[in-house]
Design a protein around this motif. Structure first.
Motif, PDB file in Angstrom:
ATOM      1  N   ASN A  32       0.867  -1.165   0.000  1.00 21.55           N
ATOM      2  CA  ASN A  32       0.000   0.000   0.000  1.00 21.55           C
ATOM      3  C   ASN A  32       0.910   1.223   0.000  1.00 21.55           C
ATOM      4  O   ASN A  32       1.967   1.212   0.657  1.00 21.55           O
ATOM      5  CB  ASN A  32      -0.896   0.026   1.239  1.00 21.55           C
ATOM      6  CG  ASN A  32      -1.782  -1.209   1.321  1.00 21.55           C
ATOM      7  OD1 ASN A  32      -2.417  -1.608   0.345  1.00 21.55           O
ATOM      8  ND2 ASN A  32      -1.817  -1.822   2.495  1.00 21.55           N
ATOM      9  N   TYR A  36       2.605  11.607   2.387  1.00 22.97           N
ATOM     10  CA  TYR A  36       2.278  12.493   3.491  1.00 22.97           C
ATOM     11  C   TYR A  36       2.985  13.816   3.290  1.00 22.97           C
ATOM     12  O   TYR A  36       4.052  13.878   2.669  1.00 22.97           O
ATOM     13  CB  TYR A  36       2.744  11.887   4.829  1.00 22.97           C
ATOM     14  CG  TYR A  36       1.815  10.844   5.413  1.00 22.97           C
ATOM     15  CD1 TYR A  36       1.901   9.503   5.027  1.00 22.97           C
ATOM     16  CD2 TYR A  36       0.852  11.193   6.360  1.00 22.97           C
ATOM     17  CE1 TYR A  36       1.053   8.556   5.576  1.00 22.97           C
ATOM     18  CE2 TYR A  36       0.003  10.240   6.912  1.00 22.97           C
ATOM     19  CZ  TYR A  36       0.105   8.930   6.501  1.00 22.97           C
ATOM     20  OH  TYR A  36      -0.727   7.988   7.053  1.00 22.97           O
ATOM     21  N   GLN A  38       4.234  17.466   5.432  1.00 21.73           N
ATOM     22  CA  GLN A  38       4.437  18.123   6.726  1.00 21.73           C
ATOM     23  C   GLN A  38       4.706  19.594   6.462  1.00 21.73           C
ATOM     24  O   GLN A  38       5.813  19.961   6.029  1.00 21.73           O
ATOM     25  CB  GLN A  38       5.602  17.461   7.457  1.00 21.73           C
ATOM     26  CG  GLN A  38       5.739  17.866   8.918  1.00 21.73           C
ATOM     27  CD  GLN A  38       6.749  16.986   9.650  1.00 21.73           C
ATOM     28  OE1 GLN A  38       7.752  16.532   9.097  1.00 21.73           O
ATOM     29  NE2 GLN A  38       6.488  16.724  10.920  1.00 21.73           N
ATOM     30  N   HIS A  43       1.406  19.034  11.770  1.00 21.38           N
ATOM     31  CA  HIS A  43       1.467  17.582  11.820  1.00 21.38           C
ATOM     32  C   HIS A  43       1.706  17.009  10.438  1.00 21.38           C
ATOM     33  O   HIS A  43       1.435  17.651   9.430  1.00 21.38           O
ATOM     34  CB  HIS A  43       0.141  16.973  12.293  1.00 21.38           C
ATOM     35  CG  HIS A  43      -0.423  17.558  13.522  1.00 21.38           C
ATOM     36  ND1 HIS A  43      -1.570  17.079  14.111  1.00 21.38           N
ATOM     37  CD2 HIS A  43      -0.024  18.575  14.305  1.00 21.38           C
ATOM     38  CE1 HIS A  43      -1.826  17.781  15.183  1.00 21.38           C
ATOM     39  NE2 HIS A  43      -0.920  18.696  15.323  1.00 21.38           N
ATOM     40  N   LEU A  44       2.158  15.777  10.399  1.00 23.76           N
ATOM     41  CA  LEU A  44       2.128  15.008   9.161  1.00 23.76           C
ATOM     42  C   LEU A  44       0.673  14.803   8.760  1.00 23.76           C
ATOM     43  O   LEU A  44      -0.154  14.400   9.582  1.00 23.76           O
ATOM     44  CB  LEU A  44       2.750  13.636   9.390  1.00 23.76           C
ATOM     45  CG  LEU A  44       4.233  13.447   9.130  1.00 23.76           C
ATOM     46  CD1 LEU A  44       4.668  12.071   9.585  1.00 23.76           C
ATOM     47  CD2 LEU A  44       4.569  13.649   7.668  1.00 23.76           C
ATOM     48  N   LEU A  46      -1.982  13.207   5.587  1.00 23.49           N
ATOM     49  CA  LEU A  46      -2.068  12.355   4.417  1.00 23.49           C
ATOM     50  C   LEU A  46      -2.498  13.170   3.201  1.00 23.49           C
ATOM     51  O   LEU A  46      -3.480  13.902   3.247  1.00 23.49           O
ATOM     52  CB  LEU A  46      -3.085  11.240   4.666  1.00 23.49           C
ATOM     53  CG  LEU A  46      -3.258  10.256   3.517  1.00 23.49           C
ATOM     54  CD1 LEU A  46      -2.019   9.373   3.382  1.00 23.49           C
ATOM     55  CD2 LEU A  46      -4.500   9.388   3.730  1.00 23.49           C
ATOM     56  N   LYS A  49      -3.424   8.154  -1.046  1.00 26.05           N
ATOM     57  CA  LYS A  49      -3.007   6.779  -0.805  1.00 26.05           C
ATOM     58  C   LYS A  49      -3.485   5.895  -1.952  1.00 26.05           C
ATOM     59  O   LYS A  49      -4.476   6.209  -2.634  1.00 26.05           O
ATOM     60  CB  LYS A  49      -3.560   6.262   0.525  1.00 26.05           C
ATOM     61  CG  LYS A  49      -5.076   6.336   0.635  1.00 26.05           C
ATOM     62  CD  LYS A  49      -5.527   5.964   2.035  1.00 26.05           C
ATOM     63  CE  LYS A  49      -7.059   6.061   2.167  1.00 26.05           C
ATOM     64  NZ  LYS A  49      -7.509   5.767   3.557  1.00 26.05           N
ATOM     65  N   GLU A  88       7.530  19.665   3.568  1.00 29.35           N
ATOM     66  CA  GLU A  88       8.321  18.459   3.349  1.00 29.35           C
ATOM     67  C   GLU A  88       7.354  17.323   2.997  1.00 29.35           C
ATOM     68  O   GLU A  88       6.325  17.159   3.649  1.00 29.35           O
ATOM     69  CB  GLU A  88       9.166  18.097   4.580  1.00 29.35           C
ATOM     70  CG  GLU A  88      10.148  16.977   4.305  1.00 29.35           C
ATOM     71  CD  GLU A  88      11.295  16.915   5.305  1.00 29.35           C
ATOM     72  OE1 GLU A  88      11.187  17.526   6.386  1.00 29.35           O
ATOM     73  OE2 GLU A  88      12.298  16.227   4.989  1.00 29.35           O
ATOM     74  N   PHE A  90       6.699  13.237   2.206  1.00 30.17           N
ATOM     75  CA  PHE A  90       7.196  11.905   2.514  1.00 30.17           C
ATOM     76  C   PHE A  90       6.385  10.854   1.772  1.00 30.17           C
ATOM     77  O   PHE A  90       5.159  10.839   1.838  1.00 30.17           O
ATOM     78  CB  PHE A  90       7.094  11.616   4.015  1.00 30.17           C
ATOM     79  CG  PHE A  90       7.959  12.476   4.875  1.00 30.17           C
ATOM     80  CD1 PHE A  90       7.483  13.674   5.393  1.00 30.17           C
ATOM     81  CD2 PHE A  90       9.264  12.099   5.161  1.00 30.17           C
ATOM     82  CE1 PHE A  90       8.278  14.477   6.191  1.00 30.17           C
ATOM     83  CE2 PHE A  90      10.065  12.887   5.963  1.00 30.17           C
ATOM     84  CZ  PHE A  90       9.582  14.083   6.476  1.00 30.17           C
ATOM     85  N   ASN A  94       3.428   0.412   3.186  1.00 32.21           N
ATOM     86  CA  ASN A  94       3.344  -0.700   4.112  1.00 32.21           C
ATOM     87  C   ASN A  94       3.014  -1.946   3.318  1.00 32.21           C
ATOM     88  O   ASN A  94       2.446  -1.903   2.235  1.00 32.21           O
ATOM     89  CB  ASN A  94       2.381  -0.457   5.280  1.00 32.21           C
ATOM     90  CG  ASN A  94       0.918  -0.426   4.875  1.00 32.21           C
ATOM     91  OD1 ASN A  94       0.533  -0.870   3.813  1.00 32.21           O
ATOM     92  ND2 ASN A  94       0.097   0.114   5.748  1.00 32.21           N
ATOM     93  N   ASN A 100       1.918  -3.944   9.537  1.00 38.61           N
ATOM     94  CA  ASN A 100       1.207  -2.764   9.067  1.00 38.61           C
ATOM     95  C   ASN A 100       1.970  -1.473   9.270  1.00 38.61           C
ATOM     96  O   ASN A 100       1.428  -0.401   9.056  1.00 38.61           O
ATOM     97  CB  ASN A 100      -0.146  -2.675   9.775  1.00 38.61           C
ATOM     98  CG  ASN A 100      -1.065  -3.784   9.340  1.00 38.61           C
ATOM     99  OD1 ASN A 100      -0.974  -4.271   8.211  1.00 38.61           O
ATOM    100  ND2 ASN A 100      -1.934  -4.215  10.221  1.00 38.61           N
ATOM    101  N   MET A 101       3.215  -1.559   9.662  1.00 36.19           N
ATOM    102  CA  MET A 101       3.958  -0.343   9.913  1.00 36.19           C
ATOM    103  C   MET A 101       4.289   0.368   8.616  1.00 36.19           C
ATOM    104  O   MET A 101       4.489  -0.264   7.577  1.00 36.19           O
ATOM    105  CB  MET A 101       5.241  -0.656  10.677  1.00 36.19           C
ATOM    106  CG  MET A 101       6.327  -1.361   9.872  1.00 36.19           C
ATOM    107  SD  MET A 101       5.974  -3.073   9.552  1.00 36.19           S
ATOM    108  CE  MET A 101       6.383  -3.785  11.134  1.00 36.19           C
ATOM    109  N   LEU A 102       4.337   1.684   8.689  1.00 35.70           N
ATOM    110  CA  LEU A 102       4.731   2.485   7.542  1.00 35.70           C
ATOM    111  C   LEU A 102       6.254   2.582   7.481  1.00 35.70           C
ATOM    112  O   LEU A 102       6.905   2.843   8.493  1.00 35.70           O
ATOM    113  CB  LEU A 102       4.156   3.895   7.655  1.00 35.70           C
ATOM    114  CG  LEU A 102       2.641   4.042   7.448  1.00 35.70           C
ATOM    115  CD1 LEU A 102       2.207   5.459   7.784  1.00 35.70           C
ATOM    116  CD2 LEU A 102       2.268   3.701   6.019  1.00 35.70           C
ATOM    117  N   PHE A 104       8.988   4.869   5.699  1.00 40.62           N
ATOM    118  CA  PHE A 104       9.032   6.172   5.046  1.00 40.62           C
ATOM    119  C   PHE A 104      10.306   6.349   4.233  1.00 40.62           C
ATOM    120  O   PHE A 104      11.377   5.837   4.583  1.00 40.62           O
ATOM    121  CB  PHE A 104       8.988   7.296   6.088  1.00 40.62           C
ATOM    122  CG  PHE A 104       7.630   7.516   6.692  1.00 40.62           C
ATOM    123  CD1 PHE A 104       7.235   6.810   7.813  1.00 40.62           C
ATOM    124  CD2 PHE A 104       6.756   8.448   6.152  1.00 40.62           C
ATOM    125  CE1 PHE A 104       5.989   7.019   8.383  1.00 40.62           C
ATOM    126  CE2 PHE A 104       5.511   8.665   6.720  1.00 40.62           C
ATOM    127  CZ  PHE A 104       5.126   7.939   7.835  1.00 40.62           C
TER     128      PHE A 104
END
Lengths: 114, 114
Positions: A32, A36, A38, A43-44, A46, A49, A88, A90, A94, A100-102, A104
């Motif tokens: 997936n 993102y 920033q 905050h970061l 989305l 996707k 910025e 990113f 995943n 399921n961790m992203l 980067f």
């Protein structure tokens, strides 16, 4: 393990210029893909996707990205940037079979000159 | 809905001390992930909790630990702080545990280790 590369670390554009930020990932299975953003002091968030289906996905603020499976790429584009796009960016992936961790990429700092 | 909140926002500690950071996810979100952001290493995954269970762990030493409470709030702890632990620690929450669920990031806790 998956990895993500963003080739441009710093990009400077004038307003109304077109933008394309490169993102390549390495992983042999299903992924997936995310972009993102920033903004300074924020905050970061989305942008967009991709999970499946149409490889051209549209996100917020006029951004879009195209998934090219054969090239393991997910480049971000915007036809005409604005000063407010200074931020910025990113790219992240995943892999459902690898947790399921992203993961980067290193990020691309975009500066848009008014 | 309120976004992801993190406390404290800034923290200064000295080497050898320990620190606890807190994260409150968006209401209804059951998954909380932690990431470390540094200029040199970028954004790196620390761990993920879902329904009070650690589901995934990144490649960090055992000095980094976390937990999740029954109300989905999460804490992470770093013991025996080192200078290299200075970073922005980001918490992200998502509604379920699926890989396609969007992760929403908090503002982060900036930890400085002297």
């Amino acid at each position: 393990a998956q990895s993500v590369s963003q080739h441009n670390h710093h990009v400077i554009l004038s307003e109304a210029a077109s933008l394309e930020l490169g993102c390549n990932y390495s992983y042999g299975g299903t992924v997936n893909l995310f972009w993102y953003v920033q903004y300074p002091g924020q905050h970061l968030q989305l942008l967009l996707k991709y999970f499946s289906g149409d490889p051209l996905v549209k996100g917020i603020k006029g951004f879009e990205a195209e998934f090219i499976k054969s090239k393991f790429s997910f480049n971000l584009r915007k036809p005409s940037v604005q000063w407010s796009d200074t931020a910025e960016y990113f790219c992240a992936v995943n892999a459902p079979r690898a947790g399921n961790m992203l993961t980067f990429g290193g990020g691309t700092r975009l500066m848009v000159k008014p | 809905k309120a976004g992801v909140t993190q406390t404290p926002r800034y923290l200064i500690k000295t080497r050898g001390q320990q620190v606890t950071l807190s994260c409150s996810p968006i209401s209804g979100h059951r998954s909380v992930s932690w990431y470390q952001q540094t200029p040199g290493q970028g954004l790196q995954f620390l761990f993920e909790y879902f329904s009070e269970t650690q589901r995934n762990k990144g490649n960090f030493p055992g000095r980094f630990s976390g937990r999740q409470f029954s109300n989905s709030r999460s804490e992470m702890n770093v013991s025996t702080l080192e200078l290299g632990d200075s970073a922005l620690y980001l918490c992200a929450s998502r509604e379920g545990g699926g890989s396609t669920d969007t992760q929403y990031f908090g503002p982060g806790t900036r930890l400085t280790v002297l």
